[in-house]
Every structure is written in structure tokens, then in C-alpha cells.
Design an enzyme around this catalytic site. Sequence first.
Site, PDB file in Angstrom:
ATOM      1  CB  SER A  64      -0.788  -0.241   1.379  1.00  0.00           C
ATOM      2  OG  SER A  64      -0.370  -0.215   2.254  1.00  0.00           O
ATOM      3  CB  ALA A  65       0.048   4.649  -1.564  1.00  0.00           C
ATOM      4  N   GLY A  81       4.329   1.631   1.956  1.00  0.00           N
ATOM      5  CA  GLY A  81       5.413   2.996   1.513  1.00  0.00           C
ATOM      6  C   GLY A  81       5.621   3.978   1.226  1.00  0.00           C
ATOM      7  CD  GLU A  99       7.803  -1.706  -7.689  1.00  0.00           C
ATOM      8  OE1 GLU A  99       7.622  -0.717  -9.155  1.00  0.00           O
ATOM      9  OE2 GLU A  99       8.933  -1.574  -7.977  1.00  0.00           O
TER      10      GLU A  99
HETATM   11  P1  NAD Z   1      -0.016  -3.540   3.366  1.00  0.00           P
HETATM   12  O1  NAD Z   1       0.769  -2.708   2.527  1.00  0.00           O
HETATM   13  O2  NAD Z   1      -0.816  -3.528   4.384  1.00  0.00           O
HETATM   14  O3  NAD Z   1       0.797  -4.778   3.024  1.00  0.00           O
HETATM   15  C1  NAD Z   1       2.070  -5.825   2.467  1.00  0.00           C
HETATM   16  C2  NAD Z   1       2.965  -5.813   3.141  1.00  0.00           C
HETATM   17  O4  NAD Z   1       3.954  -4.977   4.069  1.00  0.00           O
HETATM   18  C3  NAD Z   1       3.184  -7.234   4.734  1.00  0.00           C
HETATM   19  O5  NAD Z   1       3.281  -8.611   4.196  1.00  0.00           O
HETATM   20  C4  NAD Z   1       2.981  -6.467   5.601  1.00  0.00           C
HETATM   21  O6  NAD Z   1       2.711  -7.297   6.167  1.00  0.00           O
HETATM   22  C5  NAD Z   1       3.775  -5.448   5.421  1.00  0.00           C
HETATM   23  N1  NAD Z   1       3.879  -3.955   6.080  1.00  0.00           N
HETATM   24  C6  NAD Z   1       2.943  -3.536   6.221  1.00  0.00           C
HETATM   25  N2  NAD Z   1       2.824  -2.145   6.800  1.00  0.00           N
HETATM   26  C7  NAD Z   1       4.273  -2.275   7.602  1.00  0.00           C
HETATM   27  C8  NAD Z   1       4.733  -1.648   8.336  1.00  0.00           C
HETATM   28  N3  NAD Z   1       5.081  -0.263   8.656  1.00  0.00           N
HETATM   29  N4  NAD Z   1       6.347  -2.340   8.365  1.00  0.00           N
HETATM   30  C9  NAD Z   1       6.666  -3.199   7.742  1.00  0.00           C
HETATM   31  N5  NAD Z   1       6.006  -3.930   7.049  1.00  0.00           N
HETATM   32  C10 NAD Z   1       4.847  -3.783   7.003  1.00  0.00           C
HETATM   33  O7  NAD Z   1      -0.550  -4.127   1.341  1.00  0.00           O
HETATM   34  P2  NAD Z   1      -1.506  -5.027   1.289  1.00  0.00           P
HETATM   35  O8  NAD Z   1      -2.819  -5.137   1.926  1.00  0.00           O
HETATM   36  O9  NAD Z   1      -0.982  -6.612   1.651  1.00  0.00           O
HETATM   37  O10 NAD Z   1      -2.000  -4.690  -0.240  1.00  0.00           O
HETATM   38  C11 NAD Z   1      -2.333  -4.339  -1.516  1.00  0.00           C
HETATM   39  C12 NAD Z   1      -2.114  -3.361  -1.774  1.00  0.00           C
HETATM   40  O11 NAD Z   1      -0.474  -3.380  -2.277  1.00  0.00           O
HETATM   41  C13 NAD Z   1      -2.642  -1.907  -2.621  1.00  0.00           C
HETATM   42  O12 NAD Z   1      -2.561   0.001  -2.187  1.00  0.00           O
HETATM   43  C14 NAD Z   1      -2.150  -2.429  -3.593  1.00  0.00           C
HETATM   44  O13 NAD Z   1      -2.813  -1.355  -4.986  1.00  0.00           O
HETATM   45  C15 NAD Z   1      -0.974  -2.923  -3.853  1.00  0.00           C
HETATM   46  N6  NAD Z   1      -0.091  -3.408  -4.616  1.00  0.00           N
HETATM   47  C16 NAD Z   1       0.811  -2.528  -5.534  1.00  0.00           C
HETATM   48  C17 NAD Z   1       1.643  -2.962  -6.665  1.00  0.00           C
HETATM   49  C18 NAD Z   1       2.131  -2.172  -7.544  1.00  0.00           C
HETATM   50  O14 NAD Z   1       2.916  -3.384  -8.291  1.00  0.00           O
HETATM   51  N7  NAD Z   1       2.185  -1.641  -7.589  1.00  0.00           N
HETATM   52  C19 NAD Z   1       0.723  -4.618  -6.830  1.00  0.00           C
HETATM   53  C20 NAD Z   1      -0.469  -5.230  -5.905  1.00  0.00           C
HETATM   54  C21 NAD Z   1      -0.232  -4.699  -4.566  1.00  0.00           C
END
Ligand code: NAD
Length: 474
Positions: free
Chosen positions: A208-209, A212, A230
Amino acid sequence: MTTLQSFNPADGTLVWEGQVADTHDVSAALMRARKAFAGWAAQGTQQRVEAVQRYKQALEARKDALAETIARETGKPLWETRSEVASMIGKVDISIRAQAERAGEKRTDMPFGQAVLRHRPHGVMAVLGPFNFPGHLPNGHIIPALLAGNTVVFKPSEMTPATGALMAECWAEALADHPHVFQCIQGARETGEALVAGRVDGLLFTGSAGAGAHFRRVFADRPDVILALELGGNNPLVAWDADDIQEAASVVVQSAFITTGQRCSCARRLIVPDNAFGSALVDAVAALADRIVIGAWDETPEPWFGPLISDAAAAAAKARFDGLVTSGARVIRPFTGIEGRSAAFVTPGILDVTGVFVPDEEIFAPVLQVSRVPDFDAAIEAANNTRFGLSAGLISADDVLWQRFLVECRAGVVNRNRPTTGAAGSMPFGGLGESGNHRPSAYYAADYCAYPIASFEAADAGGNAGALNGKIRP
Ligand code: NAD
């Protein structure tokens, strides 16, 4: 000891249960990865190519189990998870090609000898994966990172640990002679935080953004750490003209609703002209959305999409939809649960948000927001009216409009008369603005997995003194 569990969102059954890696486990994994780095980096490229080819064989041997595991863990239908596994397998050859083409060795003859370009791995890479493509997306970081000579510590999404565990099984088979080159640790955000706080040389992140943006801040004072982000988007699809309204409606429905709207490249905003074509298209999209087959991954007839990842995700998306309605959006197609199904199942929702203030946020669900605009200038302005810039699309047979759209629309993936989700491993994939950090993945992943070294090389020091002739005192 803390336990992590994952559940099938279609029926709530338990899919996986296992131990969470705590801070101690994470730093031990990082230490092992660092120890393994020198040996792995010193391997010849051919040995690493052979290792990823063994991984490909391990995937092929488990392709049915993997497709079923992803389906049970995410709720995605089997046709889609089979294609995800096929992409994982296909990624191996693509990455080998990309590595050779973008991060290989190049020699140019010079009067003194040669100019040589080489690439070196960064070190220990942390990979954090999302839930929506729990195999394919982390795979797209891991293979190029290992090929380049890095070692990897991977934490799958806490929603999809079983998929991560199966991938780890494949790597264990492929890297049997290279312990700790790849390690998988399980856990939720806390485990990810421990990983990111540890001694890593890179974070390869798809998610997620919000996360990120957090990582950008975490690494602001660590410029030595490579960060590839990403992230999500609030993607526009401008539908301006079409000879066949049904074909155009299919592009919209596929863009907005595939994977229950849980693709980063899904169209969230449909921008149409405020005329008869715009109205007819919106009607056709709503009618087509009514006919989508929704169901669990193994049901007959085969569903086009399954549930959202969890009941909580459905409740959050519903709250966002209802919030827009409260702000004045007009419901074209309601976004509701489905009677007799788990709360993670939802119907595709469509809202007309023309003239309504809408927050520039990604709704990671099958929710499409329609805006009607007076002319193409306004369409492009509306398309670009976002802090994100992942994907964008134009439906039009007009070449002049397409040229304008290509030049003026800001996004990393810009498609014409094809769904906004259309993407290939043989091309880069990444976004602008809040959607990434200019380190696109897919074919360009090779770029962030190694750094270039430029060398001037001569066999001996002869030929250097002449450059000083006449410019130094005798
Ligand atoms: P998320 O950001 O909630 O989690 C992704 C990963 O990061 C997980 O393993 C999570 O445990 C970890 N994480 C989250 N916050 C963290 C933090 N503060 N510190 C350390 N680790 C952390 O994302 P999600 O809900 O699993 O996926 C969906 C999101 O991903 C959507 O926003 C989607 O648009 C995006 N996405 C982007 C792409 C791309 O290529 N641009 C592809 C697929 C999904």
C-alpha cells in the site's frame, strides 16, 4: 511464542497456522543472510542461473498445489491463480533475460585497453509481499535479487503465509547447497518492522501507498539502502468513443472489477463525456456488472471473481462507499454483501461522483467512480487529478486523442482500448507520484537488484605518461 493463522475468506476455514518470527528470529535470519552473501555473490552467473532454473522446476512440480493454496488463501478463482502460478514460472526465463540485458557485463575497446561495465549485488535484500498476488509479486523481486547475487529475507503478507511457505519449499529445493541465501519469515506488520529496522541493504516492497510512504521516511537517513516501492493507485480510465459499446463496457468491467477490484492497476475512476455515448456506456457497464459470476474458488460455474481478502476489508470498503454516498455521490449500482455468503463477498458497486468532492484514495475493492466531463481537456485534467500515477487507460478509436493522452496523462502504465490491468513481465511495471519511487519492477527489476561499476582497464600502466608531456616542469 506467537502464532499466525490464515483463513479462506470464502468460508472462514483455517488454511495455515504457524509461528511468528519475533525480533530475535528476524535479526538471526539477517545475520545468516549476511554470512551467506559473500559466497553467493562470488558464484558465477551461470551457477545462479542454474539455481533459479531449479526453482522453476520446483514450482512446476507444485503448480497445482500452489494454485490451490493461493485460491484458498485469497479467495481468487482457480483460473486466476493458475495464471498467477504460470506467471511465477515464466518469471524465471524473463528474469534471466533481463539480468543479462540490463545488468550484465559490457566491454568496449578503447585505445588503452577496454572500458568495462559490470554489476554487483547490494547485499541482503528484505522483500515484503502483498496479499493480492502473494506468489507472483514477491517472486518478481526475489528471482532478480537472487540472480544478481543478493541474499533475500522474505516476509509474505500475514494474510497469505501458506503461499509464502510453499515458495520457501521450492527455494529450499533449488538452493539445497546454498543455505540461508533465501529465507522466509512469517508474521504481520511487527515482523516487517523488525526486518526493516535490521541491517538490510535493500527493501523491495510491493504494497500500500501508506506503508510505502512510511518506508520512505524510515530510510530517509539511510541512502545506502536501495528502496524499490511498488504501491497503489487511484487509476483513471477515460472512455471517449467506441464503435461497439459492449466491447468498451467489457474493457471497463475488466479494468475495474477483475480480482474483486484487488489489483493495484484496477481502474477506480471512469471518466466519460457528458453526452449520449457517456450515458450509454455507463448503462452498459452496469448491465454487464450485473451478470458477473461471483463465487468461491472451486465452485461451478467457475466464478469470475471471489470474495475480498477478508470480512474486514469488505466492511472498510463499504464504509468508504457509504461515505461517498453521504457526500452526494449517486448510486448507479449498489455495493453490498451477498446473502448466504461470508461477509467478504461483495457485489461490484458503481457511483456517479460528478461534482462531488472525492478524497484521492485507493479503494481496494470493486468500486468504480464515474465522472462526466464536458470535453477532452477536462477528461485529461480529471485523469491527472491524483497524487498517484500507476495505470491509466483510454478507450477511443481516435489516434489524435491517443497521442494527446500519451503525452499529457501521467502514469507508468498507459493502455489504449485494453484494460488498465494489462501488463507483461517483458515490460517495466511501476508508477509515478505516490505509486512508487521511480524504480519500476517486472523487466526493470534487474536495475534495482545490482549497482553498476564502470572500469577503464589497461593491461599495464604504459601509455599514461604521454598525457602530461609538456605540461609539467622538467
Ligand atoms: P500492505 O501495505 O498492507 O502490506 C504489504 C506488506 O507489507 C505485508 O507483508 C505487510 O505485513 C507489510 N507491512 C505493511 N505495513 C508495514 C510496516 N509499517 N512495516 C513493516 N511492514 C509492513 O499491502 P496489502 O494490503 O497486502 O496489499 C494491497 C496494496 O498493495 C494495495 O494498495 C495495492 O494497490 C498494492 N499493490 C501494489 C502493486 C504494484 O505493483 N504497484 C501490486 C500489488 C499490490
